[in-house]
Design an enzyme around this catalytic site. Structure first.
Site, PDB file in Angstrom:
ATOM      1  N   SER A 287      -9.763   1.774   3.013  1.00 37.36           N
ATOM      2  CA  SER A 287      -8.808   2.531   2.214  1.00 37.36           C
ATOM      3  C   SER A 287      -7.886   1.619   1.375  1.00 37.36           C
ATOM      4  CB  SER A 287      -7.967   3.472   3.159  1.00 37.36           C
ATOM      5  OG  SER A 287      -7.037   2.875   3.760  1.00 37.36           O
TER       6      SER A 287
ATOM      7  N   SER B 203     -10.073  -0.642   7.133  1.00 36.37           N
ATOM      8  CA  SER B 203      -9.212  -0.417   6.025  1.00 36.37           C
ATOM      9  C   SER B 203      -8.461  -1.639   4.995  1.00 36.37           C
ATOM     10  CB  SER B 203      -8.369   0.547   6.033  1.00 36.37           C
ATOM     11  OG  SER B 203      -8.937   1.846   6.087  1.00 36.37           O
TER      12      SER B 203
ATOM     13  N   LYS C  44       0.959  -1.200  -0.015  1.00 41.79           N
ATOM     14  CA  LYS C  44      -0.195   0.129   0.128  1.00 41.79           C
ATOM     15  C   LYS C  44       1.031   1.330  -0.017  1.00 41.79           C
ATOM     16  CE  LYS C  44      -3.920   1.867   2.842  1.00 41.79           C
ATOM     17  NZ  LYS C  44      -4.811   1.556   3.830  1.00 41.79           N
TER      18      LYS C  44
END
Lengths: 438, 97, 468
Positions: C151, C175, C76
């Site tokens: 996210s 997330s 990420k």
């Protein structure tokens, strides 16, 4: 001037001389280093970097607190103080809000006045801003250096006491060997707050309803001047039946006056909250006891002991205890010279002759004093008379000396000593000969 | 529901966030809605509850006072848009602290 | 080949059926093919990947057997990667190249990973859809008209779309689990403090937990094994020893006690509810016992989470002033500004006790509530999300609290710092994945992995692949 009583409080920042910074492993000694050469993700505030507190710095902060007679918060924590300034890399300073390491301490001044210490807390220093024309340049080497903030209650009423308090505070941190407190290097920074209370306020024990803070002064002398200047400035305003503005001011040494920096309207709202990245710090009574034991005898105690044990006058004791190394040197000399020399004589020798303690070992000093003691004092006039006689009787030798034969001096010295006929300090005679030849 | 008027301009100043007028109006309304929502917590009795700011239960996590390697000057300055003589450079300064 | 799990890929690498370079090239080609449809990446690191793969092959030839040697992964874009652009999907950091690695990245490098790239996310991890990314929204591989969640939306999408074998994400509250649920993959949120946050661009400092997103439960265990452990650079990591996560993963779950709280099924889509209940029945069949429990209503968690997270956000984003790196604060997009504003407000003078401190107190109640529950049960099971993936641009996702509202069911466990894992439990009629959340106590990773694995063995939802 007696219409008003100055009410003065003081915030002092002291940088600790740890090896590494407060929350990262960067070297803490930044003075004289190339800019931005001792930074890392943590103190440069890079995204994702996390603080890990320096154990030694915390121990030292607690030692300072103990030395200032503070109560130690066994449960303590760090908090974030949020504000924006270009030298503050994270946009917040890690500090302590409601649970500082030390609280409710005091320092007693030589006149007996007690200055209460409100709190002693641990925080980190910011980077350094260098203003240059339209822009400011930033060096983050100082960012994250351990900083202890010591805050007093508004217990001062004049600049002299402020100065003495600062001298005592500096002496203490130096005795503890936790800070150099070198003003010129900015190791110690001072922020007095000053207001004047009217007679009525003084009677009803009320504090004035305004306060003027003077930021970031780096000299005891400047603090004294700034405080005196403010007392005068505020008196003039109050005399006009006006109230001085609540504000932050700076000291302009060139103009010898304070100047306005920030008014109350922009008063900072620091939005303190507990630092989520650092678990709380918990000390036990036992831990505190250990730290207490490690605290050396402090200047006040030492001074009293020197007066009592060595029978020194306050003046001597005060000079000898100003610096811990000096005090130790004195004590060592007393130990070496015991039974033969009185402590007072040693004190005289050290103070009057401004002995360089780095160059003369205590044992050498003892010998020096003993030698001087064995010789008989001779009147300078009498000595000069004898020397002139000797020189006149030995003109040839004098000429030889003048032409460069320096070892003739020993001959002349022998002749003079014979004439004196008493055991006097040979150095004094030697000096007198040289002086009279010229 | 009682409404506290939020001073968006003051908050944006504190947060050092430049906002357009459009944003100011929008946020004023939205912050108000959010505040009304979080006020639900008033329904819960917490008089005898202590706050939790960390869930780990850890304490006294510290490091020894040992100096370690820093970034090089070049690394430290590698991401800035504005520098001069190996120092970070900012243009005008608004206020003084 | 792009549907390989780590376990299978390692087998092939060990048996010399395939080299890491070949494996990496296959995935790079897959990325080239599907990325225009998915937009899972902010940065694809092709050169770095091939170099890593070559190194891995060399190391294997020299006898190394590092746990992730030669395995292509995505990370990420809020994890600092030395020398590789790290944006957190915000234009503020468009050109930021970290001079250091996050601890997680260091550990993955030591474990031999091949870095394929940095995945898209909601900017600063603010959101549950990737719609707040400054680099375009990612698409749900099961239907590209739909959102992948967030996210860690790019991370979950990259795994579901077969662009990587596994991904590293981070969760503040939902997330990892929520996008894993919407994309039909496994997402493990470890206990807060189990995995280091050092180098992860902070969102909610008291909540952030890095973790793996994978195609199988075993893979999740394998990656967690690499990530977990105390870190001298993160004072909030636990010194507890890291257990062998694979050791008990196949243990029978007879007598395992599963807690079910009705509040967690309220307002949940019928389809989602049905599939989760079916999954619970599977576990019952394996011998698990169901126990009805009453947990603190999750609705209060939204408020607590909103206050704590946004306060921490307002402080954590203060460092982005454009002086030392990145662009100035005018580059923040709307969502970040909104969160900074609220966080600043609730922390400001006069409101601290009313909001922030109140939230910290209710947080204590939530923690104690779970503690009590885990005295009676081993795990708590609930739907990961009340809904399947939303359509891109839906009105719901425009709510100023969408990020918080969407994660209602995972927020309580996140606030308590617990462990949780999302596993796929079926599909909606529209063909969108449905996920179930198995919540364990703090450091309950072994248990939840065990339960998840037993379920996975009985079903094959995780083997389904989207048609791209």
């Amino acid at each position: 001037m007696n219409k008003y009583t100055p009410i003065i409080g003081l915030e002092t920042h002291v940088e600790l001389k740890t090896n590494s910074k407060m929350f990262c492993g960067c070297e803490a000694k930044y003075f004289g280093k190339e800019p931005n050469t001792i930074t890392c993700p943590v103190c440069l505030g890079l995204p994702g970097a996390l603080p890990v507190p320096n154990k030694t710095a915390i121990d030292w902060c607690i030692k300072i607190s103990l030395s200032l007679n503070c109560k130690i918060n066994l449960f303590s924590k760090f908090d974030r103080k949020n504000y924006f300034y270009p030298d503050l890399s994270k946009g917040y300073q890690i500090s302590q809000y409601d649970l500082p390491f030390g609280q409710n301490g005091s320092i007693t001044l030589s006149n007996g006045k007690i200055i209460r210490i409100r709190r002693v807390h641990m925080e980190e220093d910011t980077g350094k801003l260098i203003h240059e024309g339209e822009s400011s340049l930033i060096d983050f080497n100082r960012s994250g250096v351990p900083l202890v903030e010591i805050v007093t209650e508004p217990d001062f009423h004049n600049a002299t006491d402020v100065k003495e308090y600062l001298q005592k505070l500096r002496q203490i941190v130096r005795y503890l060997e936790v800070a150099d407190a070198d003003m010129e290097k900015g190791d110690m920074r001072l922020e007095p707050n000053i207001s004047l209370s009217s007679k009525q306020q003084a009677i009803s024990n009320k504090l004035p309803d305004y306060k003027v803070e003077i930021k970031n002064i780096n000299s005891f002398k400047f603090v004294e001047k700034a405080v005196n200047y403010e007392i005068k400035r505020q008196t003039e305003i109050l005399d006009k039946k006006e109230t001085p503005a609540q504000e932050t001011r700076g000291w302009d040494e060139a103009k010898q006056k304070t100047f306005s920096q920030r008014s109350k309207e922009d008063a900072m709202d620091y939005r303190y909250f507990p630092e989520p990245d650092i678990p709380p710090i918990i000390y036990t009574e036992k831990d505190i006891e250990k730290l207490k034991i490690a605290i050396p005898e402090l200047p006040d105690q030492k001074l009293k002991r020197f007066e009592k044990i060595f029978g020194l006058p306050r003046y001597d004791a005060e000079i000898l205890t100003r610096d811990r190394k000096m005090a130790n040197y004195f004590e060592e000399t007393v130990r070496v010279g015991k039974n033969e020399i009185k402590p007072k004589q040693i004190a005289n020798e050290i103070i009057n002759k401004k002995i360089d303690i780095k160059k003369i070992l205590p044992i050498a000093l003892v010998k020096q004093i003993l030698n001087a003691k064995q010789t008989i004092q001779i009147d300078q006039k009498e000595l000069d008379k004898i020397i002139i006689e000797t020189l006149n009787e030995n003109k040839k030798a004098v000429d030889e000396y003048k032409s460069g034969k320096e070892n003739v001096l020993m001959f002349l010295l022998g002749q003079a000593m014979k004439k004196i006929g008493k055991k006097v300090n040979i150095n004094i005679v030697k000096e007198a000969i040289i002086k009279n030849i010229k | 529901m009682s409404k506290t008027k939020i001073d968006v301009v003051h908050i944006s100043k504190l947060a050092n966030l430049p906002l357009t007028n459009e944003e100011k109006n929008k946020f004023e309304k939205q912050l108000d809605e959010t505040i009304s929502y979080i006020k639900q917590l008033e329904e819960i009795n917490t008089t005898s509850t202590k706050p939790t700011s960390q869930v780990t239960g850890l304490e006294n996590v510290t490091r020894e006072d040992i100096a370690t390697k820093s970034l090089t000057q070049e690394q430290a300055l590698s991401n800035t848009k504005s520098k001069q003589n190996n120092l970070f450079k900012v243009n005008v300064l608004i206020d003084n602290d | 080949m792009t549907n390989l799990t780590i376990t299978k890929a390692l087998e092939k690498l060990k048996n010399k059926e395939i080299s890491s370079v070949e494996l990496t090239k296959t995935f790079l080609e897959r990325i080239k093919k599907v990325e225009p449809k998915i937009n899972a990446f902010v940065t694809v690191t092709e050169e770095e990947a091939l170099r890593n793969a070559k190194d891995a092959d060399k190391k294997r030839a020299n006898g190394s057997d590092a746990p992730l040697l030669g395995i292509p992964l995505s990370i990420k874009d809020n994890f600092s990667t030395k020398g590789v652009r790290t944006t957190a999907s915000s234009k503020v950091l468009d050109k930021y190249i970290p001079p250091y690695d996050a601890t997680v990245v260091t550990k993955l490098k030591e474990a031999g990973m091949v870095l394929l790239g940095k995945t898209n996310m909601d900017a600063w991890a603010h959101g549950s859809s990737t719609e707040t990314s400054d680099y375009g929204q990612s698409k749900n591989p099961w239907n590209t008209d739909y959102l992948p969640g967030g996210s860690s939306g790019g991370a979950a999408a990259s795994v579901a779309a077969g662009e990587v074998i596994a991904a590293i994400g981070s969760e503040t509250a939902g997330s990892i689990r929520q996008p894993a649920s919407w994309c039909g993959v496994v997402g493990l949120k470890p206990t807060y403090g189990r995995v280091s946050r050092s180098g992860v661009i902070a969102m909610g400092s008291s909540l952030d937990s890095p973790g793996p997103i994978t195609k199988s439960v075993e893979d999740a265990a394998l990656v967690l094994q690499v990530l977990a452990g105390v870190d001298p650079l993160d004072a909030t990591t636990s010194p507890l020893p890291v257990p062998d996560y694979l050791k008990n993963i196949n243990r029978e779950i007879t007598n395992l006690k599963i807690g079910i709280s009705e509040d967690y099924f309220e307002g949940v889509d019928t389809e989602v509810k049905q599939k989760v209940e079916d999954a619970i029945k599977v576990l019952e069949k394996l011998g698990a016992k169901i126990k009805k429990i009453k947990l603190f209503s999750p609705k209060y968690s939204i408020a607590v989470y909103t206050i704590i997270m946004r306060s921490e956000v307002s402080s954590n984003l203060a460092r982005f002033d454009g002086i030392r790196y990145g662009s100035d604060r005018s580059f923040f997009a709307e969502e970040a500004k909104r969160r900074i504003m609220l966080g600043t407000y609730v922390l400001s003078a006069g409101y601290y006790d009313q909001y922030f401190n109140k939230a910290l107190k209710v947080r204590s109640l939530i923690i104690n509530d779970f503690k009590k529950a885990f005295e009676d049960v081993d795990v708590v099971i609930a739907p990961t999300n009340p809904k399947t993936a939303l359509k891109a641009g839906s009105d719901e996702a425009k709510d100023p609290m969408f990020g918080e509202l969407a994660d209602i069911l995972v927020e309580p466990s996140s606030l308590a710092g617990l462990s949780g894992i999302n596993i796929p439990v079926g599909f909606s009629k529209k063909g969108l994945p449905i996920g179930m959340d198995i919540i364990g106590p703090q450091f309950g990773e072994q248990t939840i992995l065990n339960v998840a694995k037993k379920y996975e063995d009985e079903t094959e939802w995780n083997l389904k692949e989207p048609n791209l």
